[in-house]
Design an enzyme around this catalytic site. Sequence first.
Site, mmCIF file in Angstrom:
data_model
loop_
_atom_site.group_PDB
_atom_site.id
_atom_site.type_symbol
_atom_site.label_atom_id
_atom_site.label_comp_id
_atom_site.label_asym_id
_atom_site.label_seq_id
_atom_site.Cartn_x
_atom_site.Cartn_y
_atom_site.Cartn_z
ATOM 1 N N GLU B 60 41.157 -3.890 3.534
ATOM 2 C CA GLU B 60 41.782 -5.214 3.485
ATOM 3 C C GLU B 60 41.641 -5.873 2.118
ATOM 4 O O GLU B 60 42.577 -6.499 1.628
ATOM 5 C CB GLU B 60 41.203 -6.121 4.577
ATOM 6 C CG GLU B 60 41.701 -5.812 5.991
ATOM 7 C CD GLU B 60 41.042 -4.604 6.638
ATOM 8 O OE1 GLU B 60 40.085 -4.043 6.048
ATOM 9 O OE2 GLU B 60 41.478 -4.217 7.737
ATOM 10 N N HIS B 129 37.170 -9.945 17.133
ATOM 11 C CA HIS B 129 38.629 -9.790 17.134
ATOM 12 C C HIS B 129 39.359 -11.025 17.651
ATOM 13 O O HIS B 129 40.512 -10.940 18.049
ATOM 14 C CB HIS B 129 39.031 -8.579 17.981
ATOM 15 C CG HIS B 129 38.705 -7.262 17.349
ATOM 16 N ND1 HIS B 129 37.423 -6.895 17.029
ATOM 17 C CD2 HIS B 129 39.510 -6.239 16.956
ATOM 18 C CE1 HIS B 129 37.446 -5.688 16.484
ATOM 19 N NE2 HIS B 129 38.704 -5.273 16.427
#
Lengths: 363, 326
Positions: B60, B129
Amino acid sequence: MSKKAAPTAEPKASCAGLSAAAPINASLTKEEKIELHRKMVRIRRFEERSLRAYLSKKIGGFLHLYIGQEAVAVGCCTLMGKDDHVITAYRDHGHAMAVGMDTKALMAELYGKITGCSKGKGGSMHYFAPSLNYWGGHGIVGGQIPLGTGLAYALKYKKLKGAAMAFMGDGAVNQGAVHEAYNLAALWNLPVIFVIENNGYSMGTSQERSSAGPGLAKRAEAYGMNWGTCFGHDVYEVRATMDKFLTLAREKNQPSVVEIDTYRYRGHSVADPDQTYRTREEIEEYRNTKDPIQLFQKTLLAEGVLTEALIEQIDTEAKAEADLAADFAEASPFPTTDDIQKDVYWETDNPEKRTSKGRIFFD
Amino acid sequence: MAVISYREAIRAALAEELTRDENVVLMGEEVANFHGAYKVSEGLLEKFGPDRIVDTPISEAGFIGMGVGASMLGVRPVMELMFWSFYSVAFDQILNNAANVRYMSGGLINCPIVIRGPANGGTNVGATHSHTPENVLANHPGVKVIVPATAADAKGLLKSAIRDNDPCFFLENTILYGEKGEVSDDPELLIPLGVADVKRQGTDLTIVTYGRCVLHSLVAADILEKEHDVSVEVIDLRTIRPLDIDTVLASVKKTHRVLIVEEQKPFASVGSQLAYMIQREAFDELDGPIHRLATIDAPAIYSPPVEVEQLPNPQRVLKAALAAVE
Ligand SMILES: Cc1ncc(C[n+]2csc(CCOP(=O)(O)OP(=O)(O)O)c2C)c(N)n1
């Protein structure tokens, strides 16, 4: 007390001894050679002048001086064609001057004046000049390396010519983002050169205390990238080395990692000048035997390009230029509080083209 | 007009903008061959090819930073985070680089990047998440934060975001991907950023909300109307920054009572800022304290029936609304 370690890995692409004869240097005109020398001197004198301003509290924040490393920025950036791009970290004055930024705007930026290259919003660590393909000084160690990879990606995607050089220090090589960028560059064959300016220390930590493995550039092998090292005190050698890798990037979209051996004489920053992590003798040894300006001066004297008088003249002019820049900075106004909220959004800077509504700033 | 899902609306926005401007690229983990973890990009690889729909490695910081660098040089990347929750891995690139580069360069550099992907809880995937990063992101001047609640809004707002010259963070609610609604197929139908939408008119209470909580609030508003004779106005902010506080204030002047509903942890949230602004700019209009309903202040619990209770839900909204009009 550790001594600065020389690059440990055997260079894959060494130009030692061949640097002056390398075509990229052999083809230089007398004027161009003088210009290389002049650029290094101007950087040094500019920084010395900025140091004085800093000590008299005209400049705030950090001031990371590049003194001792001039041959790296000058060697690399003078290879830039109009299609090539550069991005670097916070020790950015040398690169900014090497790409041709105006010293008045640079000094004014240090003073936090509206006439500064970033209108007093960036400071020492954040010089930018996109019109010169110079994408900045960046304050987060290693954070600029993915950006440099993105510049290369954009070149390739837009089918533009050229390559990107992304500079970092020897401390930055251990940041995860750097490795992610290496992987992306190698995976996608991006025209980028990751240039490690190994000055031996990240703040007070020597390279041998921070980096595992047989050499900083050799890590490129893990990604199947080209790599090389060079003696960064000799501007010819920097140019000869970088020229090869730039050609690979420009013509074959091959990324590389190049580790350039260099040294800084000053502390990590002016605010943090403590030098307990290295010996005075070590610094003196570099100063006396490997100073990039002195070495190049000697070479050019031997080549008959420079004369003592010309050296003197260049130096005087460089000092005068730095003084002029300081005068300009001194006389310039500060931004006003109205300027604080400018340059935050494209949209608020272009109100006639504004497409969104709603409140953007809060108090 | 066709009835399509929120997912399909986002896909349509992407396809239209990829068609319109060849500088637009879609990048992210699994966006190409796998069609995105939530199948948002289905069909795009086939249509636009691997130069425009690009699978990235799982890195990322690397690929978001690369997108930021590419945007500085004229590419208009749409970067998908597989989950917005992973923004923490790319935080340096998002905030230090995307949000700051224009400012630090004195306005010399634009960063027209869109970062998008699924956000929020409710899918029983636990604390790593289920992040709701809108308050953290919106805290940084230089960026725009967009949180669509309906399919039509998702399409119109994403198209605006892609054409915007500032970094835009587009937070899709995972649970809404399957929600359907009428969506225009006019490729020039944009919804400007910073315009709230009054999703339901009312006179007794203003619910200010956004994202999935809009749906909860509309369900609760119907019950309040039918069973409690309370008329509720529901305002969907649609974007957190820019913020359409004027629409909120106009509604407060009509109803005089406010409930803020957000799928956020309560501390220093979007709702905290709203409450401050409403009391500052419409204090005399208020007939009672500003109420707020947020996610119960703890990391996201996995246990499915309990997660429903941790998040705002129609029953919790109903209860909070009754307290606000008491
Ligand atoms: C992410 C991050 N961590 C720490 C710092 C503080 N810091 C600034 S410079 C520096 C040393 C970096 O050394 P190096 O990369 O070798 O570059 P040099 O200073 O030698 O040019 C550190 C730790 C920072 N700016 N960013």
